[in-house]
Design an enzyme around this catalytic site. Sequence first.
Site, PDB file in Angstrom:
ATOM      1  N   SER A   1       0.803  -1.221   0.000  1.00 53.50           N
ATOM      2  CA  SER A   1       0.000   0.000   0.000  1.00 53.50           C
ATOM      3  C   SER A   1       0.840   1.278   0.000  1.00 53.50           C
ATOM      4  O   SER A   1       1.629   1.483  -0.912  1.00 53.50           O
ATOM      5  CB  SER A   1      -0.956  -0.035   1.191  1.00 53.50           C
ATOM      6  OG  SER A   1      -1.885   0.999   1.089  1.00 53.50           O
TER       7      SER A   1
ATOM      8  N   ASP B   1      -2.691   6.378  -3.317  1.00 53.91           N
ATOM      9  CA  ASP B   1      -1.544   5.717  -2.699  1.00 53.91           C
ATOM     10  C   ASP B   1      -0.995   4.594  -3.589  1.00 53.91           C
ATOM     11  O   ASP B   1      -1.434   4.408  -4.727  1.00 53.91           O
ATOM     12  CB  ASP B   1      -1.918   5.187  -1.308  1.00 53.91           C
ATOM     13  CG  ASP B   1      -2.820   3.970  -1.364  1.00 53.91           C
ATOM     14  OD1 ASP B   1      -3.572   3.834  -2.342  1.00 53.91           O
ATOM     15  OD2 ASP B   1      -2.775   3.143  -0.430  1.00 53.91           O
TER      16      ASP B   1
ATOM     17  N   ASP C   1      -1.265   1.354  -3.878  1.00 54.44           N
ATOM     18  CA  ASP C   1      -2.130   0.353  -4.512  1.00 54.44           C
ATOM     19  C   ASP C   1      -3.475   0.930  -4.962  1.00 54.44           C
ATOM     20  O   ASP C   1      -4.374   0.180  -5.347  1.00 54.44           O
ATOM     21  CB  ASP C   1      -2.343  -0.841  -3.577  1.00 54.44           C
ATOM     22  CG  ASP C   1      -3.017  -0.454  -2.280  1.00 54.44           C
ATOM     23  OD1 ASP C   1      -2.836   0.690  -1.827  1.00 54.44           O
ATOM     24  OD2 ASP C   1      -3.726  -1.299  -1.701  1.00 54.44           O
TER      25      ASP C   1
ATOM     26  N   ASP D   1      -5.990   2.511  -3.402  1.00 49.54           N
ATOM     27  CA  ASP D   1      -7.250   2.491  -2.654  1.00 49.54           C
ATOM     28  C   ASP D   1      -7.466   3.747  -1.816  1.00 49.54           C
ATOM     29  O   ASP D   1      -8.555   3.968  -1.298  1.00 49.54           O
ATOM     30  CB  ASP D   1      -7.397   1.209  -1.816  1.00 49.54           C
ATOM     31  CG  ASP D   1      -6.262   0.980  -0.858  1.00 49.54           C
ATOM     32  OD1 ASP D   1      -5.337   1.820  -0.805  1.00 49.54           O
ATOM     33  OD2 ASP D   1      -6.283  -0.054  -0.159  1.00 49.54           O
TER      34      ASP D   1
END
Length: 553
Positions: A123, A287, A289, A291
């Site tokens: 992430s 961010d 990834d 999400d």
Amino acid sequence: MTPSPSDSPAVLHTVALAQPFTDQKPGTSGLRKSSQRFATPHYLESFVEASLRVLPGVAGGTLVLGGDGRFGNLAAIQTIARMAAAHGVARLITTTGGILSTPAASHLIRQHQAVGGVILSASHNPGGPEGDFGVKINGANGGPTPESITDAIYETTLSLDSYRILEAAPLPLDQPGSHVLEEMTVEVIDGVDDYAALMRRLFDFDRLAALLKGDFRFAFDALHAVTGPYAARIFEGQLGAPAGTVRNGVPLEDFGGGHPDPNLTYAHDLAALLLEGDAYDFGAACDGDGDRNMILGRRCFVNPSDSLAVLTANATLAPGYAEGLAGVARSMPTSAAADVVAKALGLPCFETPTGWKFFGNLLDAGRITLCGEESFGTGSNHIREKDGLWAVLFWLQILAVRNCSVAEVMTDHWQRYGRHYYSRHDYEAIASDAAHALYSRVKGQLPALVGERFAGRSIALADDFAYTDPVDASVSEGQGLRLLLDDGSRVVLRLSGTGTQGATLRVYLESYVPPSGALNQDPQLALADLISAIDALAEIKERTGMDRPTVIT
Ligand code: VG1
Ligand code: CO
């Protein structure tokens, strides 16, 4: 010529582990460790083996696989594909270049009725050989697996003595195509197409295009992470925003050396562009990834808790939500701004522990439509993960329909519902022992704190948050220390479940001002008394040895 996997003979191996790994307990969202730890022989394989054993329906089922492009992504995809084949997966769906955002993965799982997915990402943590890597296991609903599954995976790793893997030539991931790995078909698809089509169903793309082709100035920062290709295709390609709207749009293995974390500290270039100048009307970042989202207007930062409240109040402006909402949920440390809107609209409102998995049950049961967290996460029932670009499109939809600025949306909102001054102070990478000692000490004091004075108010409730899931009645304890004051103000302490170095202490501060109150203060000033009171109570400076937080949101 790259050999096609189907040309070479595949051999099934059972690889013995000298001893099991004992540090594979999944945190807030999956197993997250340094890239160096993941480079330990058999480390990735151990966690994947346990996951494939525990996840229901793997043999004969469909699995989705991809990641945020960080260092280790492609190699891990090759390994996991061969393990999936060895575990009897019938169909593996992966993406060109291995690029797949967390929300797009959630959508693919649902669209293809997969048994789940493996998402390779840490992430917002930095990437590269010196950075972090991570593996998230999602279930058939497209969301993070519940604690019962993550606990079972961890238990399995503790006694694992071998794993199964096929020996085969690498899959070609450079272009879309179909391949075979023994009994398993592998579909390499474009990771953006289906996601972009889903967004088009939820928002009015004609209206958004009219906005973005006009004199509205928009800057999107992908921070060299996974959303670059998605944002370029949607904003510039489909909606006609000027070339260059998407900044840092090429995913890099180390995110260009940055933290792919959309907040005022780590997305400072974008923040400076919007907050210190007048050239742009709207700014957003996502961010690693994809999400999370940060929303900025001209000289206006939108607090993520407020963002959820604004989306709730304006939801019917988007075609996908025109029928209204079933309900809304927020994580416990998120401010109660959305609660006030929900109450005004007569909607059910839920308070869950931190982490998206808790929203999944409520979404599956149709009890909520929107949900969000203070940590720059917002989402809806369209998938089972938070969704960065979805939130950006939702804001664009609101701005397009209301034809006003972000600052005007916020002022109008506060004048109607009052303002929840809110801030999160993070003390990152502090010594683990010191952090746990600080936390246990406050936890031990909680029962005696009720009725005590705190920042000129009285403490009405002091507890360690426990949650009973309204859908399946499962109980999750130890979710954060809460101090609720008699005027509705609040301080929460939590230890992060996603960090990889030492421990991270998060201090969440909140204070409500009604519409008649002072709505335009600096949040740090509005919360100053709470900040010093919690420092005195928890001895934060003294015990962490830090004068100030590393990140203030
Ligand atoms: C953080 C956030 C939390 C979020 C989690 C995963 O967890 O506070 O709200 O759900 O990251 O986000 P923690 O335990 O460090 O506070 V992400 O973007 O990693 O999927
Ligand atoms: Co994320």
